[in-house]
Design a protein around this motif. Structure first.
Motif, mmCIF file in Angstrom:
data_model
loop_
_atom_site.group_PDB
_atom_site.id
_atom_site.type_symbol
_atom_site.label_atom_id
_atom_site.label_comp_id
_atom_site.label_asym_id
_atom_site.label_seq_id
_atom_site.Cartn_x
_atom_site.Cartn_y
_atom_site.Cartn_z
ATOM 1 N N ARG A 119 25.667 1.383 13.372
ATOM 2 C CA ARG A 119 24.257 1.039 13.601
ATOM 3 C C ARG A 119 23.321 1.956 12.819
ATOM 4 N N LEU A 120 23.752 2.333 11.603
ATOM 5 C CA LEU A 120 22.944 3.188 10.729
ATOM 6 C C LEU A 120 22.588 2.436 9.459
ATOM 7 N N ILE A 121 21.373 2.635 8.957
ATOM 8 C CA ILE A 121 20.914 2.043 7.705
ATOM 9 C C ILE A 121 20.544 3.189 6.778
ATOM 10 N N HIS A 122 21.199 3.277 5.619
ATOM 11 C CA HIS A 122 20.977 4.410 4.718
ATOM 12 C C HIS A 122 19.547 4.423 4.199
ATOM 13 N N THR A 123 19.055 3.310 3.692
ATOM 14 C CA THR A 123 17.681 3.044 3.209
ATOM 15 C C THR A 123 17.338 3.697 1.874
ATOM 16 N N ASP A 124 18.226 4.521 1.294
ATOM 17 C CA ASP A 124 17.872 5.146 0.008
ATOM 18 C C ASP A 124 19.078 5.208 -0.924
ATOM 19 N N SER A 158 16.965 9.999 4.955
ATOM 20 C CA SER A 158 16.097 8.851 5.261
ATOM 21 C C SER A 158 16.814 7.799 6.098
ATOM 22 N N THR A 159 18.009 8.120 6.575
ATOM 23 C CA THR A 159 18.792 7.152 7.337
ATOM 24 C C THR A 159 18.056 6.741 8.606
#
Length: 407
Positions: free
Chosen positions: A217-222, A270-271
């Motif tokens: 349930r993690l989104i790296h975003t970078d 930024s996760t």
């Protein structure tokens, strides 16, 4: 006229320890330093576990790790411009780590290559700026890194955290030492493309890492080439098919390729967690998904896991072509480039209400080319090929290269 000449020597015989001076306001008293020198606010350095209510030590002393106050570098505030840590090569970052060189610098702070005196291992230490918002982000990153380490026992997917500590009000995160980034290789090769087979293998590992994070349930975003590192620094040189064999410049006739294709993803500052608000801007411009651009303008449209997949696609095209897919710094032009390369934006992204949506969307369609800021902007969009044709050109060029060097 008499002139002074200053020459630097390795004065190994001289004593560089600081001389006695008045105690500054931010320094602890001797009694306080002795009382706190053996604790780290519940943080057992090396085990990456936290017990106290606050994992950020007080900045009354440089570092509260057992033995470090007495044996570390001279007690002083190494705070430079904008909260960056200032250092001298060869000095200590706590008593355990010796600074060897600087690996990189960003808005968050610096990454230093250090020698771990206890293990003899080379490590990379991220030294975060002594500013509250960056310290808070660093603590969030530590949470993410601990979660990743706990669930990735083999350590094959993401960079591994060794430990962390607070030194002179700088959060320091200790990582395993890795090789150069994908961007480093592109830069060294004058932005010439990778072989398709290597891109395929990098893509497989990258998607496995992203899937692993999404399961947690993690989104790296970078995700970007700078944040994907080869594990090994070793490389070989091969002939570059894009340069004519008659070239007299040997440096452009050969390009570097990594000996090993194994990679790891880094930079989890930024996760985002799944339950958080997802309407703010994330990702570096060239790897930013359309829903990220429009999400802050159109109500009800936010980003989620797919924004990582979009970034992966942009990265793989860049590795195949050697060029950034969307070379722009303006939102409307960026969205127009997306439509040029991939076709019209989905209607569910455009048919929503928002007080600022009319800046980019009118009558259910992208306001292009009517809303373009200049003719140069329109030309920049029109010169882009559709993705299908662009990839076909890459494939044809690769086949020509194989035929050229099949001797």
């Amino acid at each position: 006229m008499e002139m002074d000449y200053v020459t630097e020597f390795p004065h190994t015989h001289m004593d560089f320890r600081p001389r006695k001076r008045p105690r500054l306001a931010w320094e602890p008293t001797q009694a306080l330093a002795k009382a706190q020198s053996g604790i780290y606010r519940g943080q057992d350095v090396g085990s990456v576990t936290s017990y106290g209510p606050s994992r950020v030590p007080s900045d009354h002393a440089c570092v509260f790790v057992k033995g470090l106050v007495q044996n570390g570098s001279p007690r002083r505030r190494n705070v430079g411009k904008d909260g960056h840590y200032t250092f001298v090569l060869g000095e200590n970052l706590s008593s355990r780590y010796k600074i060897l060189r600087k690996l990189g610098e960003g808005t968050f702070g610096q990454v230093l290559n250090c020698l771990d005196r206890e293990t003899g291992e080379m490590v990379a230490i991220k030294v975060v700026r002594s500013i509250k918002k960056y310290r808070d982000a660093a603590m969030t990153e530590i949470d993410v890194l601990q979660l990743l380490k706990k669930n990735d026992k083999s350590g094959r997917r993401c960079v591994q955290i060794r430990s962390w500590f607070d030194y002179c009000n700088h959060i320091c995160i200790v990582f395993e030492m890795l090789g150069p980034s994908l961007y480093d290789f592109l830069l060294k090769n004058n932005y010439r493309s990778f072989p398709v087979d290597l891109v395929r293998e990098i893509g497989r590992q990258l998607l496995e890492c992203v899937a692993f994070m999404h399961e947690l349930r993690l989104i790296h975003t970078d995700l970007k080439p700078e944040n994907i590192l080869f594990i090994s620094p070793e490389y070989i040189k091969i002939p570059d098919y894009k340069v004519m064999p008659q070239s007299t410049n040997e440096g452009t006739f050969y390009k570097r390729l990594p000996k090993s294709s194994a990679i790891k993803v880094i930079d989890f500052g930024s996760t985002a967690f799944e339950h958080q608000d997802h309407n703010y801007i994330v990702s570096t411009r060239h790897y930013r998904a359309p829903e990220v651009i429009l999400g802050s303008l159109i109500s009800g449209l936010g980003w989620s896991y797919p924004c990582d997949i979009w970034s992966v696609g942009c990265i793989l095209v860049e590795l195949c072509s050697g060029e950034t897919l969307f070379q722009t710094h303006e939102n409307l032009e960026h969205l127009a480039m997306m439509e040029r390369v991939l076709g019209p934006l989905p209607q569910h992204m455009l048919k929503r209400d928002g007080k600022h949506a009319e800046k980019y969307v009118k009558r259910g369609r992208l306001d292009w080319p009517e809303g373009a800021t200049s003719r140069e902007s329109i030309k920049a969009v029109l010169k882009l090929p559709h993705l299908q044709y662009g990839l076909q050109n890459i494939a044809v060029t690769g086949l020509q290269a194989e035929e050229r060097f099949a001797f």
